[in-house]
Design a protein around this motif. Structure first.
Motif, short mmCIF file in Angstrom:
data_model
loop_
_atom_site.label_atom_id
_atom_site.label_comp_id
_atom_site.label_asym_id
_atom_site.label_seq_id
_atom_site.Cartn_x
_atom_site.Cartn_y
_atom_site.Cartn_z
N ILE A 181 18.38 15.87 -14.70
CA ILE A 181 18.53 15.96 -16.11
C ILE A 181 17.71 16.81 -16.85
CG2 ILE A 181 19.16 14.49 -18.15
CD1 ILE A 181 19.66 12.11 -16.20
N GLN A 182 16.17 16.56 -16.65
CA GLN A 182 15.07 16.95 -17.54
C GLN A 182 15.05 18.80 -17.13
OE1 GLN A 182 12.88 15.90 -19.44
NE2 GLN A 182 11.81 17.77 -19.99
N GLY A 183 15.39 18.88 -15.89
CA GLY A 183 15.79 20.42 -15.56
C GLY A 183 16.88 21.12 -16.30
N LEU A 184 17.85 20.17 -16.55
CA LEU A 184 19.13 20.71 -17.25
C LEU A 184 18.76 20.86 -18.53
CD1 LEU A 184 22.03 18.63 -15.61
CD2 LEU A 184 21.78 21.26 -15.37
N ALA A 185 17.89 19.91 -19.16
CA ALA A 185 17.65 19.89 -20.51
C ALA A 185 16.84 21.19 -20.85
CB ALA A 185 16.87 18.86 -20.78
N VAL A 186 15.86 21.53 -20.02
CA VAL A 186 15.21 22.66 -19.95
C VAL A 186 15.81 23.93 -20.06
CG1 VAL A 186 12.93 24.01 -19.29
CG2 VAL A 186 13.18 21.66 -19.27
N HIS A 240 17.12 21.02 -6.04
CA HIS A 240 16.18 21.06 -7.02
C HIS A 240 15.00 21.93 -7.26
CE1 HIS A 240 14.25 18.72 -10.67
NE2 HIS A 240 13.34 19.31 -10.36
N GLY A 241 14.28 22.35 -6.03
CA GLY A 241 13.57 23.36 -5.90
C GLY A 241 14.08 24.59 -6.18
N GLN A 242 15.10 25.12 -5.51
CA GLN A 242 15.84 26.39 -5.99
C GLN A 242 16.02 26.61 -7.18
OE1 GLN A 242 19.12 26.05 -3.19
NE2 GLN A 242 17.96 26.90 -1.67
N ALA A 243 16.52 25.43 -7.96
CA ALA A 243 16.89 25.32 -9.56
C ALA A 243 15.56 25.66 -10.04
CB ALA A 243 17.46 23.75 -9.93
N ASP A 244 14.36 25.16 -9.57
CA ASP A 244 13.33 25.56 -10.49
C ASP A 244 12.86 27.03 -10.39
OD1 ASP A 244 12.80 22.88 -11.29
OD2 ASP A 244 11.28 22.40 -9.77
N TYR A 277 14.96 29.42 -9.84
CA TYR A 277 15.90 30.33 -10.86
C TYR A 277 15.67 30.15 -12.29
CZ TYR A 277 19.03 30.97 -6.60
OH TYR A 277 19.58 31.37 -5.55
N ARG A 278 15.40 28.98 -12.72
CA ARG A 278 14.93 28.81 -13.92
C ARG A 278 13.63 29.57 -14.43
NH1 ARG A 278 11.30 25.03 -16.21
NH2 ARG A 278 11.49 23.74 -14.30
N PHE A 279 12.77 29.55 -13.62
CA PHE A 279 11.45 30.57 -13.92
C PHE A 279 11.78 32.00 -14.15
CE2 PHE A 279 9.03 26.65 -12.18
CZ PHE A 279 8.52 26.27 -13.56
N LEU A 280 12.86 32.26 -13.23
CA LEU A 280 13.29 33.55 -13.10
C LEU A 280 14.21 34.09 -14.27
CD1 LEU A 280 13.45 34.17 -9.52
CD2 LEU A 280 11.60 35.04 -10.63
N GLY A 281 14.88 32.97 -15.18
CA GLY A 281 15.38 33.26 -16.09
C GLY A 281 16.99 33.12 -15.76
N PHE A 282 17.26 32.87 -14.60
CA PHE A 282 18.72 33.09 -14.05
C PHE A 282 19.32 31.36 -14.07
CE2 PHE A 282 17.16 35.91 -10.85
CZ PHE A 282 17.60 36.94 -11.23
N HIS A 283 19.68 31.30 -15.65
CA HIS A 283 20.16 30.13 -16.20
C HIS A 283 21.14 29.20 -15.57
CE1 HIS A 283 17.15 31.04 -19.10
NE2 HIS A 283 17.69 31.89 -19.59
N GLU A 284 22.14 30.19 -15.49
CA GLU A 284 23.62 29.44 -14.97
C GLU A 284 23.07 29.01 -13.24
OE1 GLU A 284 26.25 28.51 -16.43
OE2 GLU A 284 25.45 29.13 -18.29
N ILE A 305 2.38 28.51 -7.94
CA ILE A 305 1.62 29.67 -8.32
C ILE A 305 2.51 31.04 -8.35
CG2 ILE A 305 -0.41 28.60 -6.93
CD1 ILE A 305 0.24 30.25 -4.36
N ALA A 306 3.65 30.61 -8.61
CA ALA A 306 4.72 31.80 -8.90
C ALA A 306 4.72 32.85 -7.79
CB ALA A 306 4.16 32.79 -9.88
#
Length: 284
Positions: free
Chosen positions: A182-187, A145-149, A151-158, A114-115
């Protein structure tokens, strides 16, 4: 024996599994169920905290949150319910009542959907502290993994990619494998425009899911990988290839009891048809 949890109007009592009519002599406390499992102002004590936490867990499980499994998306009513559950968890925390660390993971994942990224990070951080205290590598993997999600949604790719890698390394260190990382890294690679890297990672997911039949608990990432390749080919202007992969993903999703994901796949077909200039097919 803990005191019963009674709705403010005194008419309902929480059994730990469902709400039932309250006995006439039951005393009222400020726990209510209005439009959902949990809602309203709460008067939390040590006596009813366990029942409240149980209701919270059951609400999350019913929506598909189970520690290592998270729904792809939520309905509007579920989004409202998640907001209420998060509010309840905050009140428990204010009263110094600790929650099971896997429930913290579920709360973090629910917040992400829910962002509510700040709240999500808070729950993951709490779970991280407990994982470090107990040397729980599986739990810590889910934290990363949750933290990675987020950061991904916020645009912090690295930052996102680093967290996915940490999560994957931890799982592998205890002899576990997961396609989710792996799916997360691909996205992340796709979002960065690293198309060759993204394609390689998506194909890794497909290989693991199809050949080894490695499925995470809950939904498979096979459809996600095919649809990721479809998005990649759209970005490159290869609409025929995009259509092929979107249909492959659709075939997988037809076997899953998830109408929202299936609807998204059909929407993907419409987007591809529109880009190809096939307006009739897009409208269909």
């Amino acid at each position: 024996m803990t005191d019963p949890v009674i709705s403010p109007d005194g008419k309902w009592m929480w059994t730990g599994a469902e709400w039932i009519p309250a006995p006439p002599t039951a005393e009222s406390v400020s726990v209510s169920m209005q439009d959902s499992v949990i809602a309203g102002d709460v008067n939390i004590t040590q006596n009813n905290a366990e029942d409240i936490a149980t209701a919270m867990v059951q609400a999350l499980e019913r929506m598909g949150f189970s520690g290592q499994s998270t729904p792809a998306e939520l309905t509007p009513s579920q989004e409202k319910e998640v907001g209420q559950v998060l509010e309840m968890s905050e009140q428990l925390a204010v009263h110094g009542i600790e929650i099971d660390p896997w429930t913290e993971i579920n709360l973090g994942s629910a917040a992400v959907l829910i962002a509510e990224y700040e709240k999500g990070m808070q729950h993951f951080s709490t779970a991280e502290r407990k994982a470090m205290e107990n040397n729980d590598k599986m739990l810590l993997s889910s934290v990363f993994h949750g933290q990675a999600d987020i950061y991904r949604f916020l645009g912090f790719h690295e930052k996102s990619a680093n967290c996915y890698r940490k999560a994957m390394e931890l799982r592998e260190s205890i002899g576990e494998k997961s396609t989710s990382h792996i799916q997360g890294l691909a996205v992340v690679a796709l979002n960065q425009g690293k198309f060759s890297e993204a394609a390689e990672l998506f194909h890794q997911v497909i290989q693991l899911e199809e050949e080894v039949q490695l499925l995470d608990s809950g939904e498979s990432n096979l459809a996600n990988a095919y649809r990721g390749l479809s998005q990649l080919e759209i970005s490159l202007g290869n609409y025929e290839k995009a259509l092929y992969y979107e249909n492959k993903g659709l075939e997988v999703l037809k076997e899953e009891p998830n109408p929202e994901r299936l609807a998204n796949a059909f929407n993907g077909l419409g987007i591809i048809a529109k880009k190809r200039g096939d307006l009739a097919e897009a409208e269909r």
